[in-house]
Design an enzyme around this catalytic site. Structure first.
Site, PDB file in Angstrom:
ATOM      1  N   GLU A  97       0.886  -1.167   0.000  1.00 52.10           N
ATOM      2  CA  GLU A  97       0.000   0.000   0.000  1.00 52.10           C
ATOM      3  C   GLU A  97       0.922   1.214   0.000  1.00 52.10           C
ATOM      4  O   GLU A  97       1.230   1.784   1.030  1.00 52.10           O
ATOM      5  CB  GLU A  97      -0.929  -0.003   1.216  1.00 52.10           C
ATOM      6  CG  GLU A  97      -2.018   1.060   1.073  1.00 52.10           C
ATOM      7  CD  GLU A  97      -2.939   1.152   2.270  1.00 52.10           C
ATOM      8  OE1 GLU A  97      -2.619   0.591   3.328  1.00 52.10           O
ATOM      9  OE2 GLU A  97      -3.973   1.827   2.148  1.00 52.10           O
ATOM     10  N   HIS A 116      -0.229   7.847   5.453  1.00 49.26           N
ATOM     11  CA  HIS A 116       1.069   7.522   4.860  1.00 49.26           C
ATOM     12  C   HIS A 116       1.996   8.726   4.971  1.00 49.26           C
ATOM     13  O   HIS A 116       1.579   9.867   4.742  1.00 49.26           O
ATOM     14  CB  HIS A 116       0.912   7.112   3.387  1.00 49.26           C
ATOM     15  CG  HIS A 116       0.210   5.799   3.231  1.00 49.26           C
ATOM     16  ND1 HIS A 116       0.864   4.636   2.909  1.00 49.26           N
ATOM     17  CD2 HIS A 116      -1.095   5.472   3.386  1.00 49.26           C
ATOM     18  CE1 HIS A 116      -0.016   3.640   2.871  1.00 49.26           C
ATOM     19  NE2 HIS A 116      -1.208   4.127   3.153  1.00 49.26           N
ATOM     20  N   HIS A 175      -9.858   0.237  -0.154  1.00 54.20           N
ATOM     21  CA  HIS A 175     -10.803   0.816   0.822  1.00 54.20           C
ATOM     22  C   HIS A 175     -11.637   1.971   0.237  1.00 54.20           C
ATOM     23  O   HIS A 175     -11.378   3.132   0.465  1.00 54.20           O
ATOM     24  CB  HIS A 175     -10.158   1.181   2.165  1.00 54.20           C
ATOM     25  CG  HIS A 175      -8.865   1.932   2.160  1.00 54.20           C
ATOM     26  ND1 HIS A 175      -8.678   3.104   1.481  1.00 54.20           N
ATOM     27  CD2 HIS A 175      -7.710   1.686   2.817  1.00 54.20           C
ATOM     28  CE1 HIS A 175      -7.453   3.533   1.710  1.00 54.20           C
ATOM     29  NE2 HIS A 175      -6.843   2.709   2.501  1.00 54.20           N
ATOM     30  N   GLY A 224      -9.455   7.732   1.388  1.00 54.93           N
ATOM     31  CA  GLY A 224      -8.263   8.045   0.607  1.00 54.93           C
ATOM     32  C   GLY A 224      -8.587   8.368  -0.842  1.00 54.93           C
ATOM     33  O   GLY A 224      -7.780   8.105  -1.736  1.00 54.93           O
ATOM     34  N   GLY A 243     -17.617   0.600  10.728  1.00 56.77           N
ATOM     35  CA  GLY A 243     -18.623   1.561  11.145  1.00 56.77           C
ATOM     36  C   GLY A 243     -18.066   2.949  11.375  1.00 56.77           C
ATOM     37  O   GLY A 243     -18.822   3.876  11.677  1.00 56.77           O
ATOM     38  N   HIS A 246     -14.868   4.139   9.355  1.00 54.46           N
ATOM     39  CA  HIS A 246     -14.300   4.581   8.073  1.00 54.46           C
ATOM     40  C   HIS A 246     -15.384   4.909   7.045  1.00 54.46           C
ATOM     41  O   HIS A 246     -15.213   5.806   6.220  1.00 54.46           O
ATOM     42  CB  HIS A 246     -13.387   3.501   7.489  1.00 54.46           C
ATOM     43  CG  HIS A 246     -12.022   3.462   8.109  1.00 54.46           C
ATOM     44  ND1 HIS A 246     -11.789   2.927   9.344  1.00 54.46           N
ATOM     45  CD2 HIS A 246     -10.829   3.906   7.656  1.00 54.46           C
ATOM     46  CE1 HIS A 246     -10.507   3.036   9.618  1.00 54.46           C
ATOM     47  NE2 HIS A 246      -9.897   3.631   8.611  1.00 54.46           N
ATOM     48  N   ASP A 264      -8.219  -3.508   7.333  1.00 54.65           N
ATOM     49  CA  ASP A 264      -7.211  -2.438   7.419  1.00 54.65           C
ATOM     50  C   ASP A 264      -6.685  -2.349   8.860  1.00 54.65           C
ATOM     51  O   ASP A 264      -6.289  -1.278   9.320  1.00 54.65           O
ATOM     52  CB  ASP A 264      -7.789  -1.087   6.966  1.00 54.65           C
ATOM     53  CG  ASP A 264      -6.721  -0.063   6.581  1.00 54.65           C
ATOM     54  OD1 ASP A 264      -5.544  -0.456   6.409  1.00 54.65           O
ATOM     55  OD2 ASP A 264      -7.057   1.134   6.468  1.00 54.65           O
ATOM     56  N   ALA A 307      -6.147   6.285  10.952  1.00 50.05           N
ATOM     57  CA  ALA A 307      -4.889   5.574  10.656  1.00 50.05           C
ATOM     58  C   ALA A 307      -5.096   4.081  10.803  1.00 50.05           C
ATOM     59  O   ALA A 307      -4.617   3.453  11.737  1.00 50.05           O
ATOM     60  CB  ALA A 307      -3.790   6.062  11.586  1.00 50.05           C
TER      61      ALA A 307
END
Ligand SMILES: [Zn+2]
Length: 396
Positions: A143, A155, A230, A234, A262, A264, A286, A321
């Site tokens: 990733e 990141h 995801h 992002g 629930g 993200h 993740d 994160a």
């Protein structure tokens, strides 16, 4: 009945689970039984016909649900260990995988976050033996570092770079066939070339951590990318005048990863996404190092992260994160808050992610398949997990 009469009998099943609701390949079969031998599904059936068999271990599944083991294609760690951690030895990685296995994850892809290319190649070399020796580890997901600064999430911006030939060659060389998936922001110079090259190596390419619009993302899928990393996180969202990466993924036939914690993504949107792309939603965790641990201070790649009430955010700023999600919780959220049926949600944790990374042999309990399985109670709490027919010890 022939409970436990199979010792010494060469024609006995290793494990026989009976009177269970079997949820597999999008179907729920009541009063089913299944027999495991030598790490594979040897036979299955319905009703009382199991009683004519002999087995070393007999399990009454009355009132319970049996599913294939869960396949998590986006997972960064657990038990205080991140898979990136150069210090992490095999025992620590095993402990992290044991946390996830206790929650039903029987196969996992190890996700590594953005880092300088030499650091990633070192990590790939260090992981080579580990991955080779563990069939439950399906490889590595890079990733990054080919991600967009505009949507970098957690990141480190210092480590983001463009996919040039030298970088891609270095990663492929160090990966020695262990790289299963690479996430790329398609607007970066060289991205389409990199997608083509990686797909040519048999690697699944995912679009993610991108500021691209729908047109650029369509080009990436046309070039061979096949997963959206995801979905919603992002990247730009769904907008009626700017459809964005999610719409491009839906129309292109790609598989869409969703973090079903629930936090993200609102569970309502997971349900919407499933309605738009049935059979193509892969629930992922993740999960980062803090999974299975108390709230506190952790590290994701090189960045400090604080975990409060199980939600991980960068210590600087407020970016989410990673998660502390496990696959069983994802199953419960998808079924109770996103409107997915149990067979649909199970498929999103089994056959769909397995197929997305080129392993259609996994994620099913058809006869001949590997005997990875999860026994759940009616509340979808994990009661037992088998990996290749061997029961995983329950945590104390
Ligand atoms: Zn990410």
């Amino acid at each position: 009945m022939s409970a436990r009469s199979g010792f010494g009998d060469p024609d006995a099943d290793d494990v026989l689970i009976h009177s269970v609701a079997l949820v597999d390949q999008g179907v729920r079969l009541e009063d089913a039984w299944i027999a495991f031998r030598n790490g594979r599904v040897h036979a299955r059936g319905r009703g009382g016909s199991w009683s004519e068999r002999t087995a070393r271990t007999l399990r009454d599944g009355t009132g319970a649900i049996l599913t294939p083991g869960f396949v998590d294609i986006h997972c960064h760690g657990a038990a205080g260990t991140g898979f990136d951690d150069a210090e992490a030895r095999a025992a620590a990685l095993d402990e992290a995988l044991a946390v996830h296995a206790a929650h039903g994850t029987t196969r996992v892809v190890l996700s590594l976050v953005s880092a300088p290319i030499p650091q990633i190649t070192d990590r790939l070399k260090a992981l080579h033996e580990y991955v080779s020796l563990r069939p439950t580890v399906l490889g590595v997901h890079l990733e990054g570092p080919f991600l967009a600064d505009s949507h970098r999430g957690a990141h480190d911006p210092a480590h983001l770079t463009e996919p040039d030939r030298a970088s891609v060659d270095a990663l492929l060389g160090a990966g020695r066939g262990n790289i299963r998936q690479v996430t790329i922001a398609p607007e970066l110079p060289g991205a389409l070339w990199a997608i083509d090259t990686l797909v040519g190596e048999g690697i699944t390419v995912a679009v993610g951590h991108t500021g691209a619009d729908a047109d650029v993302v369509r080009d990436a899928f046309a070039a061979g990318a096949s997963v959206l990393t995801h979905a919603f996180n992002g990247m730009r969202g769904l907008h009626h005048r700017a459809p964005g990466p999610v719409a491009a993924a839906v129309e292109s036939g790609a598989t869409l990863e969703v973090i079903a914690d629930g936090v993200h993504v609102d569970p309502t949107m997971i349900g919407f996404l499933h309605a738009l792309a049935p059979g193509r939603i892969a629930l992922v965790t993740d999960a980062m190092a803090a999974t299975g641990c108390a709230d506190g201070e952790y590290v994701l790649g090189s960045l400090p992260v604080r975990v409060r009430e199980g939600v991980a955010r960068l210590s600087e700023g407020d970016s989410i994160a990673g998660s502390t999600l496990t696959t069983d919780v994802a199953l419960r959220i998808a079924t109770t808050r996103s409107g997915m049926s149990l067979p649909e949600a199970v498929a999103s944790l089994t056959t769909i992610p397995a197929r997305a990374i080129g392993r259609p042999d996994l994620g099913t309990l058809r006869v001949g398949a590997v005997s990875d399985a999860v026994l759940l109670d009616e509340g979808l709490r994990v009661r037992a997990v088998w990996v290749e027919g061997r029961e995983v010890p329950r945590p104390a």
